[in-house]
Design a protein around this motif. Sequence first.
Motif, PDB file in Angstrom:
ATOM      1  N   GLY A 181       0.581  -1.358   0.187  1.00  0.00           N
ATOM      2  CA  GLY A 181       0.009   0.159  -0.033  1.00  0.00           C
ATOM      3  C   GLY A 181       0.736   1.509   0.139  1.00  0.00           C
ATOM      4  O   GLY A 181       1.863   1.210   0.392  1.00  0.00           O
TER       5      GLY A 181
ATOM      6  N   ARG B 273      -9.388   5.223   4.484  1.00  0.00           N
ATOM      7  CA  ARG B 273      -9.895   4.563   2.278  1.00  0.00           C
ATOM      8  C   ARG B 273      -8.341   3.987   2.334  1.00  0.00           C
ATOM      9  O   ARG B 273      -7.940   2.765   2.122  1.00  0.00           O
ATOM     10  CB  ARG B 273     -10.290   5.778   1.944  1.00  0.00           C
ATOM     11  CG  ARG B 273     -11.429   5.600   1.535  1.00  0.00           C
ATOM     12  CD  ARG B 273     -11.976   5.843   0.382  1.00  0.00           C
ATOM     13  NE  ARG B 273     -11.206   6.678   0.103  1.00  0.00           N
ATOM     14  CZ  ARG B 273     -11.810   8.770   0.571  1.00  0.00           C
ATOM     15  NH1 ARG B 273     -12.884   8.380   0.991  1.00  0.00           N
ATOM     16  NH2 ARG B 273     -10.901   9.614  -0.364  1.00  0.00           N
TER      17      ARG B 273
ATOM     18  N   SER C 132      -7.631   0.111   2.760  1.00  0.00           N
ATOM     19  CA  SER C 132      -7.353  -0.730   1.210  1.00  0.00           C
ATOM     20  C   SER C 132      -5.720  -1.787   2.122  1.00  0.00           C
ATOM     21  O   SER C 132      -5.140  -2.642   1.110  1.00  0.00           O
ATOM     22  CB  SER C 132      -6.866   0.284   0.878  1.00  0.00           C
ATOM     23  OG  SER C 132      -5.926  -0.713  -0.991  1.00  0.00           O
TER      24      SER C 132
ATOM     25  N   ALA D  89      -6.475  -4.887   3.551  1.00  0.00           N
ATOM     26  CA  ALA D  89      -6.785  -6.172   2.267  1.00  0.00           C
ATOM     27  C   ALA D  89      -6.161  -6.858   1.981  1.00  0.00           C
ATOM     28  O   ALA D  89      -6.145  -7.971   1.740  1.00  0.00           O
ATOM     29  CB  ALA D  89      -8.456  -5.205   1.907  1.00  0.00           C
ATOM     30  N   SER D  90      -5.203  -6.064   1.278  1.00  0.00           N
ATOM     31  CA  SER D  90      -3.695  -6.673   0.794  1.00  0.00           C
ATOM     32  C   SER D  90      -3.351  -7.097   1.468  1.00  0.00           C
ATOM     33  O   SER D  90      -2.255  -8.071   1.464  1.00  0.00           O
ATOM     34  CB  SER D  90      -3.145  -4.839   0.524  1.00  0.00           C
ATOM     35  OG  SER D  90      -4.057  -4.284  -0.273  1.00  0.00           O
TER      36      SER D  90
END
Length: 366
Positions: free
Chosen positions: A308, A336, A340, A343-344
Amino acid sequence: MTLYPKLILDALATVRYPGTGKNLVEAEMVADNLRIDGMSVSFSLIFEKPTDPFMKSMVKAAETAIHTYVSPDVQVTIATESKQAPRPEVGKMLPQVKNIIGISSGKGGVGKSTVSANLAVALAKLGYKVGLLDADIFGPSMPKMFQVEDVRPYAERIDGRDLIIPVEKYGVKLLSIGFFVDPDQATLWRGGMASNALKQLIGDAAWGDLDYFLIDLPPGTSDIHLTVVQTLAMTGAIVVSTPQAVALADARKGINMFTNDKVNVPILGLVENMAWFTPAELPENKYYIFGKEGAKRLAEEMNVPLLGQIPIVQSICEGGDNGTPVALDEDSVTGRAFLSLAASVVRQVDRRNVEMAPTKIVEMHK
């Protein structure tokens, strides 16, 4: 010379235990298994915990007392017992934790702790059970970042052991050496003391069932890093860097440390923090004040994932200072970005666990 129990106990009564100031007999630390066979004496000393710091010195002092007050010819055998169950063996700690991830940086000042705190909160918002250990013994910052500076963790008796109960906030279980030291005083500890304190926060705490256990490591490379990788079966490590060349050089060293044969911890990926500056009122604008995509290029060069890119927004600093991580605000630019990132990380961990599954099956059949 004839030995008898009172002779031995009188000698042991001259030895004082520093923890209470009482002698070994008065403190009921001499077990009732005293055995005498000619000039041989054996017994056990009972301690509260298996990690008692005075254990070795008390055994030596008891032996010396018998030789001094009874006879130097007595053959003394002293065993030790503890009232509490022992800490799990190295490599078998935290059996209820599915994934253990170290978060590191080659140098200070790149926002590693900010990334750790917000990643933990983001994972919790995604529905995972999360623990966060602030392992930066000499510069603990998590109590402030979670606005729990005045909280003092307590211990509970669980399965025969006194375990520290982690502080819980924003869905994250949290422990830090910052809860146990004076925030206004420097922590002047040698490496061994710091490592022992860290082992206690890991092995003597009630972390319970967790999907992710994040460890915010100190910057650079040190005894703390070795303690963590030698104590726990780690899933992998995340390295945080800014796009700056000087930070990337140290990030490269951090990656090499984990992938070294003696450490051998997989790199889950790189996080590029302070990737660009975005004014809150102009969310589409990007100003690359520390360089552009340096960590992205390093990730490609070293064949590790870029997990990220986290932008700089004024609120990220304010959130860290007032104890409200920006990941709590899903509508913000940085909120956000951290969701993200979370999630990665989940995808990368799941991928690694799938890859490791055949190895685990083979080991089970050996």
